[in-house]
Scaffold this motif. Structure first.
Motif, PDB file in Angstrom:
ATOM      1  N   UNK A   1       9.176 -20.628  28.521  1.00  0.00           N
ATOM      2  CA  UNK A   1       9.589 -20.418  27.163  1.00  0.00           C
ATOM      3  C   UNK A   1       9.465 -18.927  26.847  1.00  0.00           C
ATOM      4  N   UNK A   2      10.523 -18.373  26.318  1.00  0.00           N
ATOM      5  CA  UNK A   2      10.553 -16.957  25.980  1.00  0.00           C
ATOM      6  C   UNK A   2      10.295 -16.781  24.489  1.00  0.00           C
ATOM      7  N   UNK A   3       9.389 -15.845  24.176  1.00  0.00           N
ATOM      8  CA  UNK A   3       9.116 -15.555  22.770  1.00  0.00           C
ATOM      9  C   UNK A   3      10.189 -14.627  22.236  1.00  0.00           C
ATOM     10  N   UNK A   4      10.587 -14.858  21.014  1.00  0.00           N
ATOM     11  CA  UNK A   4      11.535 -13.963  20.371  1.00  0.00           C
ATOM     12  C   UNK A   4      10.785 -13.136  19.340  1.00  0.00           C
ATOM     13  N   UNK A   5      11.122 -11.861  19.245  1.00  0.00           N
ATOM     14  CA  UNK A   5      10.429 -11.021  18.270  1.00  0.00           C
ATOM     15  C   UNK A   5      10.690 -11.510  16.848  1.00  0.00           C
ATOM     16  N   UNK A   6       9.697 -11.370  16.018  1.00  0.00           N
ATOM     17  CA  UNK A   6       9.860 -11.753  14.619  1.00  0.00           C
ATOM     18  C   UNK A   6      10.186 -10.506  13.806  1.00  0.00           C
ATOM     19  N   UNK A   7      10.881 -10.727  12.733  1.00  0.00           N
ATOM     20  CA  UNK A   7      11.221  -9.633  11.826  1.00  0.00           C
ATOM     21  C   UNK A   7       9.992  -9.321  10.979  1.00  0.00           C
ATOM     22  N   UNK A   8       9.518  -8.063  10.972  1.00  0.00           N
ATOM     23  CA  UNK A   8       8.338  -7.744  10.156  1.00  0.00           C
ATOM     24  C   UNK A   8       8.669  -7.854   8.672  1.00  0.00           C
ATOM     25  N   UNK A   9       7.660  -8.095   7.858  1.00  0.00           N
ATOM     26  CA  UNK A   9       7.890  -8.091   6.411  1.00  0.00           C
ATOM     27  C   UNK A   9       8.305  -6.693   5.958  1.00  0.00           C
ATOM     28  N   UNK A  10       8.911  -6.584   4.807  1.00  0.00           N
ATOM     29  CA  UNK A  10       9.304  -5.257   4.307  1.00  0.00           C
ATOM     30  C   UNK A  10       8.080  -4.348   4.154  1.00  0.00           C
ATOM     31  N   UNK A  11       8.314  -3.060   4.284  1.00  0.00           N
ATOM     32  CA  UNK A  11       7.238  -2.076   4.109  1.00  0.00           C
ATOM     33  C   UNK A  11       6.703  -2.155   2.674  1.00  0.00           C
ATOM     34  N   UNK A  12       5.398  -2.053   2.560  1.00  0.00           N
ATOM     35  CA  UNK A  12       4.760  -2.067   1.235  1.00  0.00           C
ATOM     36  C   UNK A  12       4.881  -0.689   0.600  1.00  0.00           C
ATOM     37  N   UNK A  13       5.053  -0.645  -0.698  1.00  0.00           N
ATOM     38  CA  UNK A  13       5.010   0.656  -1.374  1.00  0.00           C
ATOM     39  C   UNK A  13       3.611   1.260  -1.241  1.00  0.00           C
ATOM     40  N   UNK A  14       3.518   2.573  -1.358  1.00  0.00           N
ATOM     41  CA  UNK A  14       2.228   3.253  -1.195  1.00  0.00           C
ATOM     42  C   UNK A  14       1.164   2.679  -2.128  1.00  0.00           C
ATOM     43  N   UNK A  15       1.491   2.435  -3.399  1.00  0.00           N
ATOM     44  CA  UNK A  15       0.511   1.904  -4.353  1.00  0.00           C
ATOM     45  C   UNK A  15      -0.081   0.595  -3.830  1.00  0.00           C
ATOM     46  N   UNK A  16       0.758  -0.288  -3.270  1.00  0.00           N
ATOM     47  CA  UNK A  16       0.270  -1.562  -2.730  1.00  0.00           C
ATOM     48  C   UNK A  16      -0.618  -1.335  -1.509  1.00  0.00           C
ATOM     49  N   UNK A  17      -0.250  -0.384  -0.664  1.00  0.00           N
ATOM     50  CA  UNK A  17      -1.078  -0.090   0.514  1.00  0.00           C
ATOM     51  C   UNK A  17      -2.420   0.492   0.111  1.00  0.00           C
ATOM     52  N   UNK A  18      -2.449   1.306  -0.944  1.00  0.00           N
ATOM     53  CA  UNK A  18      -3.725   1.821  -1.438  1.00  0.00           C
ATOM     54  C   UNK A  18      -4.590   0.668  -1.950  1.00  0.00           C
ATOM     55  N   UNK A  19      -4.002  -0.228  -2.731  1.00  0.00           N
ATOM     56  CA  UNK A  19      -4.754  -1.386  -3.231  1.00  0.00           C
ATOM     57  C   UNK A  19      -5.268  -2.248  -2.079  1.00  0.00           C
ATOM     58  N   UNK A  20      -4.413  -2.495  -1.075  1.00  0.00           N
ATOM     59  CA  UNK A  20      -4.818  -3.289   0.087  1.00  0.00           C
ATOM     60  C   UNK A  20      -5.927  -2.588   0.871  1.00  0.00           C
ATOM     61  N   UNK A  21      -5.843  -1.264   0.974  1.00  0.00           N
ATOM     62  CA  UNK A  21      -6.866  -0.487   1.678  1.00  0.00           C
ATOM     63  C   UNK A  21      -8.202  -0.582   0.964  1.00  0.00           C
ATOM     64  N   UNK A  22      -8.206  -0.407  -0.343  1.00  0.00           N
ATOM     65  CA  UNK A  22      -9.448  -0.496  -1.111  1.00  0.00           C
ATOM     66  C   UNK A  22     -10.055  -1.893  -1.009  1.00  0.00           C
ATOM     67  N   UNK A  23      -9.204  -2.912  -1.018  1.00  0.00           N
ATOM     68  CA  UNK A  23      -9.700  -4.290  -0.870  1.00  0.00           C
ATOM     69  C   UNK A  23     -10.323  -4.488   0.512  1.00  0.00           C
ATOM     70  N   UNK A  24      -9.690  -3.919   1.556  1.00  0.00           N
ATOM     71  CA  UNK A  24     -10.244  -4.043   2.904  1.00  0.00           C
ATOM     72  C   UNK A  24     -11.600  -3.348   2.994  1.00  0.00           C
TER      73      UNK A  24
END
Length: 158
Positions: A1-24
């Protein structure tokens, strides 16, 4: 069985990445700490427990360990948090804080959060307060171009 690549989710805006970083940073207890040996320059990478106070990362390790010696000698450090598909990289400057000079509530918070109290050891385990100068975060290739969230200690705007 061959795996097929998945489409990544859309890039997060910087504000969301900052919020996600602070939460991490609030959620995680351990990180990877990268330094270079003060004598040979050889890279060092170790896992250490930490506490984030909203502005700095507080770590502790033996003063005689390669990481401890490197932090005392150079102060420069890179910290890595999360998984390879949800990574936060923090470059910063570490300040040595002797256990006797740490506010008791900070030492208590560190011990409670990490399950480790360096103040109770006979061996010298100073704390190291890392002030971030650069923070990067990304999940997939589509976030690499805008991975910088902080430069020169200042959070970036969108």
């Amino acid at each position: 069985m061959t795996e097929t690549p998945t489409q990544p989710p859309p890039a997060r805006p910087r504000r969301q990445r900052i919020e996600d970083t602070l939460a991490m940073l609030d959620r995680q207890v351990d990180c990877w700490v990268a330094t270079s040996d003060p004598d040979s320059g050889a890279p060092q990478l170790v896992p250490l427990s930490f506490v984030w106070d909203g502005e700095t990362v507080l770590l502790s390790t033996s003063a005689s360990s390669p990481t401890g010696r490197a932090l005392v000698a150079h102060g420069g450090v890179r910290l890595a948090f999360g998984a390879t598909r949800d990574v936060v990289m923090v470059d910063g400057d570490a300040e040595v804080v002797d256990a006797a000079d740490l506010a008791p509530e900070e030492g208590d918070r560190f011990a409670l959060r990490t399950g480790f109290d360096p103040r109770s050891l006979r061996t010298r385990y100073p704390y190291f307060r890392v002030r971030p100068t650069r923070i990067q975060a990304w999940r997939e290739e589509n976030e690499l171009a805008a991975r910088d969230l902080m430069r020169d200690g200042v959070w970036l705007d969108d």
